[in-house]
Design an enzyme around this catalytic site. Structure first.
Site, PDB file in Angstrom:
ATOM      1  CE  LYS A  16      11.410  -3.367  -5.134  1.00  0.00           C
ATOM      2  NZ  LYS A  16      12.176  -4.472  -5.715  1.00  0.00           N
ATOM      3  CD1 TRP A  38      -0.467  -6.235  -3.430  1.00  0.00           C
ATOM      4  CD2 TRP A  38      -0.507  -6.956  -1.308  1.00  0.00           C
ATOM      5  NE1 TRP A  38      -0.094  -7.553  -3.420  1.00  0.00           N
ATOM      6  CE2 TRP A  38      -0.119  -8.022  -2.134  1.00  0.00           C
ATOM      7  CE3 TRP A  38      -0.613  -7.184   0.058  1.00  0.00           C
ATOM      8  CZ2 TRP A  38       0.195  -9.285  -1.643  1.00  0.00           C
ATOM      9  CZ3 TRP A  38      -0.312  -8.439   0.558  1.00  0.00           C
ATOM     10  CH2 TRP A  38       0.095  -9.472  -0.291  1.00  0.00           C
ATOM     11  CD  GLU A  58       9.804 -12.408  -7.795  1.00  0.00           C
ATOM     12  OE1 GLU A  58       9.627 -11.876  -6.705  1.00  0.00           O
ATOM     13  OE2 GLU A  58      10.852 -12.226  -8.459  1.00  0.00           O
ATOM     14  CD  GLU A 107      16.751 -13.987  -7.407  1.00  0.00           C
ATOM     15  OE1 GLU A 107      16.036 -14.420  -6.504  1.00  0.00           O
ATOM     16  OE2 GLU A 107      16.606 -12.860  -7.912  1.00  0.00           O
ATOM     17  CG  HIS A 114      18.140 -37.641  -3.722  1.00  0.00           C
ATOM     18  ND1 HIS A 114      18.435 -38.925  -3.337  1.00  0.00           N
ATOM     19  CD2 HIS A 114      19.328 -37.010  -3.853  1.00  0.00           C
ATOM     20  CE1 HIS A 114      19.744 -39.063  -3.215  1.00  0.00           C
ATOM     21  NE2 HIS A 114      20.312 -37.908  -3.537  1.00  0.00           N
ATOM     22  NE  ARG A 160       5.699   2.354  -1.484  1.00  0.00           N
ATOM     23  CZ  ARG A 160       5.804   2.194  -0.172  1.00  0.00           C
ATOM     24  NH1 ARG A 160       5.006   1.384   0.460  1.00  0.00           N
ATOM     25  NH2 ARG A 160       6.701   2.850   0.502  1.00  0.00           N
ATOM     26  CB  CYS A 172      -0.845   0.074   1.251  1.00  0.00           C
ATOM     27  SG  CYS A 172      -2.000  -1.237   1.414  1.00  0.00           S
ATOM     28  CG  ASN A 190       1.290  -0.013   4.494  1.00  0.00           C
ATOM     29  OD1 ASN A 190       1.013  -1.195   4.367  1.00  0.00           O
ATOM     30  ND2 ASN A 190       2.493   0.469   4.314  1.00  0.00           N
ATOM     31  N   GLY A 191      -0.997  -1.891   6.394  1.00  0.00           N
ATOM     32  CA  GLY A 191      -0.724  -2.834   7.470  1.00  0.00           C
ATOM     33  C   GLY A 191      -1.920  -3.718   7.734  1.00  0.00           C
ATOM     34  CE  LYS A 203      13.502 -11.804  -9.480  1.00  0.00           C
ATOM     35  NZ  LYS A 203      14.234 -11.677  -8.241  1.00  0.00           N
TER      36      LYS A 203
HETATM   37  N1  HGA Z   1      -5.261  -4.493   5.559  1.00  0.00           N
HETATM   38  C1  HGA Z   1      -5.616  -3.423   4.688  1.00  0.00           C
HETATM   39  C2  HGA Z   1      -4.379  -2.718   4.125  1.00  0.00           C
HETATM   40  C3  HGA Z   1      -3.527  -3.680   3.378  1.00  0.00           C
HETATM   41  C4  HGA Z   1      -2.093  -3.220   3.178  1.00  0.00           C
HETATM   42  O1  HGA Z   1      -1.482  -2.503   3.938  1.00  0.00           O
HETATM   43  N2  HGA Z   1      -1.426  -3.677   2.115  1.00  0.00           N
HETATM   44  O2  HGA Z   1      -0.142  -3.256   1.907  1.00  0.00           O
HETATM   45  C5  HGA Z   1      -6.531  -3.893   3.574  1.00  0.00           C
HETATM   46  O3  HGA Z   1      -6.600  -5.084   3.263  1.00  0.00           O
HETATM   47  O4  HGA Z   1      -7.185  -3.037   2.992  1.00  0.00           O
END
Ligand code: HGA
Length: 607
Positions: free
Chosen positions: A602, A74, A486, A479, A502, A27, A2, A98-99, A483
């Site tokens: 990111k 995100w 991803e 790695e 194995h 990000r 976020c 964010n979080g 890559k």
């Molecule tokens: N938990 C919140 C914010 C998600 C977040 O920080 N993403 O980086 C949500 O799901 O909206």
């Protein structure tokens, strides 16, 4: 992850908020939104998907106002829909987060029981309601935030706007980064200095538990005990130009090609080329006394750590434990007193790694960090800061940060070996000579770009791809596979070449390309034997080796990629290039979104 931006501006802010979000697009996100405060109302606009959708929404329904907050989300809790997009709002309060609010369930149930109605599935919305309740009960915004913050568990960076206070924003951080920007008659909040780059370079980094009240007249910062505190205002030095693609089609491509320059830049802080010695930053602990190292990291940084394990053990003869950060903390690791705990992270904010760092610190370990952002939380909490000088890395798939991490870790291993009496001055000179050759060798590896592009069609149709390597090149196989997964969404796995027999050998058929990393050197013959085992079962090989290796073992391969002949010490740096380029060109051939691959973020600031 976020991105957060808030502006108390002199002019209209909606466009500038969206510009700020654009600088944080790298990000990774799946929806976006803006809220301004105008004439006693919260004007909120949100949209699913890319920023272009939000821009369209704003064109159709403008958000006037000189104060506002904005967010790229995100999703962690709730699908990436418009109703789950931030800002979340009640009649009084709008906020971005964010979080993760880990105790959101009981908070939500209690709020519902008190008659509050929720419009999203997010954890975030509880915070808007909690603050709103306080405001509706007659508390000032500052009092409301002060009352609510202690109720929140988990991690957050918050930016909060208030309907009745057109000149006020409140920010708070715990676990997720947040900065305050000081402009000319304007004030800003942002997830990082890059978000604010064209607005201001004058930045204060909030510390854990800090919260901040910003108005047109100034900034007041409080710590977690609600005591007013001063935080240094620094000049960030991050310019908007750092977020330009230049002549490249993608940031990832640009960053792959920057590697000779940024690895040289990084090495110049860790070696003295004239004296041919290693030079580390001052440290106020006794490195000679370190008898055990614990390395903790995630993703690509974890693979850099795996390479470093070989180096620490081979050169310095110091035993190394290594673990992924998300597992480390929860297995109650046994940490030897006097040990060095080494954390590797591009952003220095990776939530899992940061939590592991704090765990080790609490256990009395000496903390060293290899990070690319010297103002990050990890950098600030370390006893020994070993910065990489890769410059901002925008592509979600890490490339230049990885090779710069390897450069730093090689220098650290050599330094430790020297201090432990395991390396003579002549051996140190030899190591430094090889490190000095790395940028030129990276250039030579990059010269094979077109050839790799031309063979991408051999890998692009595959459903599964295997990567094999041995010794310090085994992490490179991991790695390479990461890559490819991803950015091209092809399933890929990396194996130690000797492990092939194995189990994974059962997967071999003509449809599964096997990428073999085999620089000439002591392990070459062994890797080639494993490669023959694959060929004998109809497997299609792409052999990456130097001219000698290809001459000896290239026959029968589906394709070969020639690398310069390098000393085994710098082979992991150099062999990073062909696996990055291969993933890049396969992704381009498949038409995926190279810089913002689906579902990835990111700077992973949630656990
Ligand atoms: N938990 C919140 C914010 C998600 C977040 O920080 N993403 O980086 C949500 O799901 O909206």
């Amino acid at each position: 992850m976020c991105g957060i931006i808030g502006i108390i501006g002199k002019d209209q802010v909606a466009d500038r908020l969206v510009d700020g979000l654009r600088r944080m697009e790298y990000r990774g996100y799946d929806s976006a939104g803006v809220c301004t405060v105008k004439d006693g109302a919260l004007v909120r606009r949100r949209a699913e998907g890319k920023l272009a959708n939000l821009v369209k929404e704003l064109a159709a329904h403008p958000a006037p106002g000189t104060v506002g907050i904005a967010h790229t989300r995100w999703a962690t809790h709730g699908a990436p829909t418009t109703s789950n997009a931030h800002p979340h709002a009640t009649g009084e309060v709008a906020l971005v987060h964010n979080g993760i609010i880990e105790n959101f369930r009981p908070l939500r149930e209690a709020l519902i029981a008190r008659g509050r109605r929720f419009e999203s599935e997010t954890d975030t919305e509880v915070v808007a309601h909690l603050i709103s309740e306080q405001v509706e009960a007659g508390k000032s915004p500052q009092e409301a935030v002060e009352a609510v913050l202690p109720q929140l568990r988990g991690a957050f960076a918050l930016a909060i706007a208030f309907r009745q206070h057109p000149d006020l924003l409140i920010g708070a951080r715990l676990g997720s980064p947040l900065v305050v920007g000081y402009g000319e008659g304007e004030t800003y909040l942002g997830s990082d200095a890059l978000a604010l780059a064209p607005l201001t370079q004058r930045i204060a980094y909030l510390e854990e538990g800090d919260w901040v009240v910003i108005t047109r007249d100034g900034v007041r910062i409080f710590d977690r005990e609600n005591k007013e505190v001063e935080r240094d205002v620094t000049t960030s030095g991050v310019t908007a130009a750092a977020v330009e693609k230049g002549p490249y089609r993608h940031f990832m491509q640009k960053e792959i090609f920057e590697q000779p320059t940024v690895v040289a830049q990084t090495l110049s802080s860790y070696i003295r080329p004239l004296e041919q010695t290693v030079a580390l930053p001052q440290m106020d602990f006794d490195l000679d006394g370190i008898d055990r190292i614990t390395i903790v990291a995630c993703g690509t940084s974890f693979y850099a750590g795996m390479v470093a394990k070989y180096w620490f053990e081979t050169f310095a003869r110091v035993p190394v434990d290594i673990d992924v950060a998300s597992e480390f903390r929860y297995r109650d690791p046994v940490l030897q007193p006097g040990g060095l705990a080494l954390f590797i992270s591009q952003s220095g904010e990776t939530a899992d790694t940061l939590a592991a760092l704090r765990h080790c610190k609490a256990q009395g370990q000496t903390i060293a960090v290899v990070v690319n952002v010297p103002t990050s939380s990890m950098a600030r909490e370390a006893d020994l800061l070993l910065p990489t000088h890769a410059g901002p890395e925008i592509g979600v798939a890490s490339t230049k940060a990885f090779t710069c991490q390897l450069a730093v870790l090689a220098a650290l291993a050599a330094h430790l070996a020297l201090r432990k009496g395991k390396l003579s001055a002549a051996e140190e000179r030899e190591i430094v000579r090889h490190l000095i050759e790395a940028p030129a060798a990276l250039n030579a590896a990059l010269a094979h770009d077109e050839e790799i592009a031309a063979m991408a069609h051999l890998v692009a149709p595959a459903r599964d791809v295997l990567y094999l390597g041995r010794g310090p090149d085994y992490p490179l196989a991991l790695e390479g596979a990461l890559k490819l997964k991803e950015i091209s969404y092809i399933h890929a796995e990396g194996y130690a070449s000797g492990e092939m027999k194995h189990g994974p050998i059962a997967l071999i058929d003509e449809a599964v390309p096997v990428i073999v990393l085999a620089p000439s050197g002591p392990l070459f013959e062994k890797t080639v034997s494993n490669m023959q085992e694959v060929m004998a079962r109809g497997g299609k090989i792409v052999l990456i080796s130097d001219a000698e290796g290809l001459a000896e073992a290239g026959e029968g391969s589906m394709a070969t990629i020639e690398m310069p002949r390098v000393h085994p010490l710098i082979a992991p740096l150099v062999y990073a290039v062909p696996v990055q380029l291969l993933a890049y060109h396969v992704a381009v051939a498949k038409g995926t979104d190279v810089d913002q691959p689906r579902n990835l973020a990111k700077s992973v600031t949630v656990e």
